[in-house]
Scaffold this motif. Structure first.
Motif, PDB file in Angstrom:
ATOM      1  N   GLU A  44       3.298  36.750  55.215  1.00 28.04           N
ATOM      2  CA  GLU A  44       3.073  38.346  54.951  1.00 28.04           C
ATOM      3  C   GLU A  44       3.814  39.507  55.516  1.00 28.04           C
ATOM      4  N   ILE A  45       4.971  38.951  56.994  1.00 27.70           N
ATOM      5  CA  ILE A  45       5.224  39.273  57.749  1.00 27.70           C
ATOM      6  C   ILE A  45       6.032  38.617  57.924  1.00 27.70           C
ATOM      7  N   GLY A  46       6.903  38.880  56.904  1.00 28.83           N
ATOM      8  CA  GLY A  46       8.595  38.084  56.289  1.00 28.83           C
ATOM      9  C   GLY A  46       9.362  37.427  57.338  1.00 28.83           C
ATOM     10  N   VAL A  47       8.398  36.298  58.055  1.00 29.21           N
ATOM     11  CA  VAL A  47       8.779  35.221  58.157  1.00 29.21           C
ATOM     12  C   VAL A  47       8.721  34.027  57.668  1.00 29.21           C
ATOM     13  N   ARG A  48      10.267  33.343  57.263  1.00 29.58           N
ATOM     14  CA  ARG A  48      10.468  31.829  56.711  1.00 29.58           C
ATOM     15  C   ARG A  48      10.078  31.043  57.168  1.00 29.58           C
ATOM     16  N   ILE A  49       9.660  29.795  56.643  1.00 35.78           N
ATOM     17  CA  ILE A  49       9.732  28.490  56.926  1.00 35.78           C
ATOM     18  C   ILE A  49      10.490  27.625  57.540  1.00 35.78           C
ATOM     19  N   ASP A  50      10.490  27.057  58.897  1.00 38.16           N
ATOM     20  CA  ASP A  50      12.019  26.439  58.335  1.00 38.16           C
ATOM     21  C   ASP A  50      11.422  24.500  59.509  1.00 38.16           C
ATOM     22  N   THR A  51      12.221  24.243  59.223  1.00 39.79           N
ATOM     23  CA  THR A  51      12.697  22.242  59.731  1.00 39.79           C
ATOM     24  C   THR A  51      10.844  22.337  59.150  1.00 39.79           C
ATOM     25  N   CYS A  52      10.886  21.575  58.175  1.00 39.15           N
ATOM     26  CA  CYS A  52      10.067  21.071  57.836  1.00 39.15           C
ATOM     27  C   CYS A  52       9.324  20.210  58.102  1.00 39.15           C
ATOM     28  N   GLU A  53       8.975  18.694  58.667  1.00 42.72           N
ATOM     29  CA  GLU A  53       7.994  17.864  59.682  1.00 42.72           C
ATOM     30  C   GLU A  53       8.442  16.690  59.132  1.00 42.72           C
ATOM     31  N   LEU A  54       8.385  15.989  57.387  1.00 42.92           N
ATOM     32  CA  LEU A  54       8.515  15.580  56.318  1.00 42.92           C
ATOM     33  C   LEU A  54      10.037  15.833  55.864  1.00 42.92           C
ATOM     34  N   GLY A  55      10.906  16.519  56.609  1.00 42.05           N
ATOM     35  CA  GLY A  55      12.305  16.503  55.887  1.00 42.05           C
ATOM     36  C   GLY A  55      12.643  16.579  54.414  1.00 42.05           C
ATOM     37  N   GLN A  56      11.548  17.395  53.885  1.00 38.63           N
ATOM     38  CA  GLN A  56      11.899  18.305  52.640  1.00 38.63           C
ATOM     39  C   GLN A  56      13.186  19.430  52.754  1.00 38.63           C
ATOM     40  N   PHE A  57      13.169  19.849  53.690  1.00 37.20           N
ATOM     41  CA  PHE A  57      14.494  20.660  54.179  1.00 37.20           C
ATOM     42  C   PHE A  57      14.481  21.340  55.562  1.00 37.20           C
ATOM     43  N   PHE A  60      15.671  18.512  59.945  1.00 34.75           N
ATOM     44  CA  PHE A  60      15.402  16.902  59.585  1.00 34.75           C
ATOM     45  C   PHE A  60      16.145  16.169  58.115  1.00 34.75           C
ATOM     46  N   LYS A  61      15.666  17.144  57.387  1.00 30.98           N
ATOM     47  CA  LYS A  61      16.945  16.292  56.199  1.00 30.98           C
ATOM     48  C   LYS A  61      17.845  15.357  56.268  1.00 30.98           C
ATOM     49  N   SER A  62      18.799  15.984  56.929  1.00 30.92           N
ATOM     50  CA  SER A  62      19.708  14.639  57.116  1.00 30.92           C
ATOM     51  C   SER A  62      19.988  13.385  58.317  1.00 30.92           C
ATOM     52  N   GLU A  63      18.716  13.642  58.901  1.00 32.70           N
ATOM     53  CA  GLU A  63      18.122  12.720  60.004  1.00 32.70           C
ATOM     54  C   GLU A  63      18.631  11.101  59.358  1.00 32.70           C
ATOM     55  N   LYS A 100       8.590  11.081  62.601  1.00 29.08           N
ATOM     56  CA  LYS A 100       9.688  10.503  62.162  1.00 29.08           C
ATOM     57  C   LYS A 100       9.428   9.228  61.217  1.00 29.08           C
ATOM     58  N   SER A 101       8.728   8.862  61.357  1.00 28.64           N
ATOM     59  CA  SER A 101       8.731   7.137  61.014  1.00 28.64           C
ATOM     60  C   SER A 101       8.175   7.740  59.247  1.00 28.64           C
ATOM     61  N   VAL A 102       7.228   8.192  59.241  1.00 29.75           N
ATOM     62  CA  VAL A 102       6.218   9.004  57.978  1.00 29.75           C
ATOM     63  C   VAL A 102       8.468   9.928  57.141  1.00 29.75           C
ATOM     64  N   ARG A 103       8.533  10.603  57.803  1.00 30.12           N
ATOM     65  CA  ARG A 103       9.881  11.373  57.212  1.00 30.12           C
ATOM     66  C   ARG A 103      11.470  10.436  56.980  1.00 30.12           C
ATOM     67  N   ALA A 104      11.510   8.825  57.647  1.00 31.47           N
ATOM     68  CA  ALA A 104      11.957   8.139  57.324  1.00 31.47           C
ATOM     69  C   ALA A 104      11.931   6.779  56.229  1.00 31.47           C
ATOM     70  N   THR A 105      10.455   6.992  56.190  1.00 31.85           N
ATOM     71  CA  THR A 105      10.008   6.075  55.246  1.00 31.85           C
ATOM     72  C   THR A 105      10.400   6.837  53.606  1.00 31.85           C
ATOM     73  N   LEU A 106       9.630   8.104  53.900  1.00 31.51           N
ATOM     74  CA  LEU A 106       9.992   8.960  52.603  1.00 31.51           C
ATOM     75  C   LEU A 106      10.949   9.501  51.586  1.00 31.51           C
ATOM     76  N   LYS A 107      12.254   9.274  52.910  1.00 30.25           N
ATOM     77  CA  LYS A 107      13.488   9.349  51.974  1.00 30.25           C
ATOM     78  C   LYS A 107      14.196   7.441  52.249  1.00 30.25           C
ATOM     79  N   LYS A 110      12.604   7.050  48.530  1.00 30.87           N
ATOM     80  CA  LYS A 110      13.089   8.077  47.504  1.00 30.87           C
ATOM     81  C   LYS A 110      11.627   8.910  47.345  1.00 30.87           C
ATOM     82  N   ILE A 111      10.312   9.026  47.938  1.00 43.10           N
ATOM     83  CA  ILE A 111       9.392   9.921  47.666  1.00 43.10           C
ATOM     84  C   ILE A 111       9.306  11.583  48.013  1.00 43.10           C
ATOM     85  N   ASP A 112       9.458  12.287  47.116  1.00 42.10           N
ATOM     86  CA  ASP A 112       8.794  13.401  47.147  1.00 42.10           C
ATOM     87  C   ASP A 112       7.623  13.531  47.521  1.00 42.10           C
ATOM     88  N   VAL A 113       7.788  15.100  48.406  1.00 40.72           N
ATOM     89  CA  VAL A 113       6.342  15.531  48.782  1.00 40.72           C
ATOM     90  C   VAL A 113       6.486  17.137  47.882  1.00 40.72           C
TER      91      VAL A 113
END
Length: 242
Positions: A44-57, A60-63, A100-107, A110-113
């Motif tokens: 609502e205040i025009g701020v975008r979310i960045d750096t998903c902790e699950l590596g979706q964007f 961390f996506k290229s970790e 970090k372990s969850v991000r790596a396991t999802l990647k 090839k599990i999507d969120v």
């Protein structure tokens, strides 16, 4: 809107003027405001979310990191038919092992969120066409030497130290798991693991250095092939009309 949340969001923006996912969760914990509401206020205040902790964007996506067998075992019952898991469930699985372990396991698997808790997305829409690759290695007679299944068995054994435990994590019949290993050793004519019988502290299965060498080489080969296939696919099928 919550003035304290707005103040913290503005104070804690990253260098690009965006609110990191992890920071949003810290704001939620500090203020007691539900994480979904924090995401809504940011929007609502025009701020975008960045750096998903699950590596979706984000960064961390290229970790690059190895997945965790226990994390995969915890996530497996929660994965839907399209290989997706709820954001909330994935974060819950991170307790005790780290994101970090969850991000790596999802990647790795090839599990999507789906259904981001911050409201960034519900279900991400994929391209109309996607490229799929499958990599395996055969001998001159066409017999399978190495592939994803055998690599996965070795990987989980390296983490659990037991063929029985690995078969349980992979939800694979023990005999099938053992057969994977026997075929691998026979076809390669190399000793890849050592099993100690009994119930003592030294009982279990230990991979030999050659097994790790083959496992890592296969993972790198698979990654390289996927990267090349994706690059070429985009060039040939998704190129924009000039």
């Amino acid at each position: 809107m919550n003035d304290e949340v707005i103040k913290l969001i503005k104070e804690l923006l990253n260098s690009e003027g965006k609110l990191d996912c992890g920071t949003a969760f810290k704001i939620s914990a500090k203020t007691g405001v539900d994480i979904a509401e924090v995401g809504k206020i940011a929007q609502e205040i025009g701020v975008r979310i960045d750096t998903c902790e699950l590596g979706q964007f984000g960064k961390f996506k290229s970790e690059v990191a190895n997945g965790d067998a226990k994390v995969f075992s915890a996530l497996k019952p929660l994965i839907d038919e399209k290989k997706r898991v709820f954001c909330k469930d994935a974060r819950e699985a991170a307790k005790g092992v780290g994101l970090k372990s969850v991000r790596a396991t999802l990647k790795e698997h090839k599990i999507d969120v789906k259904y981001c808790e911050l409201g960034c997305f519900k279900e991400k829409k994929g391209k109309k066409m996607v490229i799929k690759t499958k990599t395996w290695i055969e001998n001159g007679s066409g017999e399978l030497l190495f592939g994803k299944g055998k690599t996965e068995v070795l990987d989980v054994i390296s983490q659990t130290g037991s063929i029985k435990a690995a078969s349980e994590v992979l939800e694979m019949n023990y005999k099938k798991c053992w057969t994977h290993l026997k075929i691998l050793q026979t076809n390669l004519n190399e000793e890849l693991f050592e099993t100690t019988q009994g119930g003592g502290k030294n009982a279990g299965t230990v991979l030999k250095p050659r097994a790790y060498e083959l496992m890592n080489a296969y993972k790198q080969l698979e990654k390289d092939i996927e990267e090349f296939a994706n690059k070429r696919f985009k060039e040939l099928f998704l190129k924009k009309d000039k």
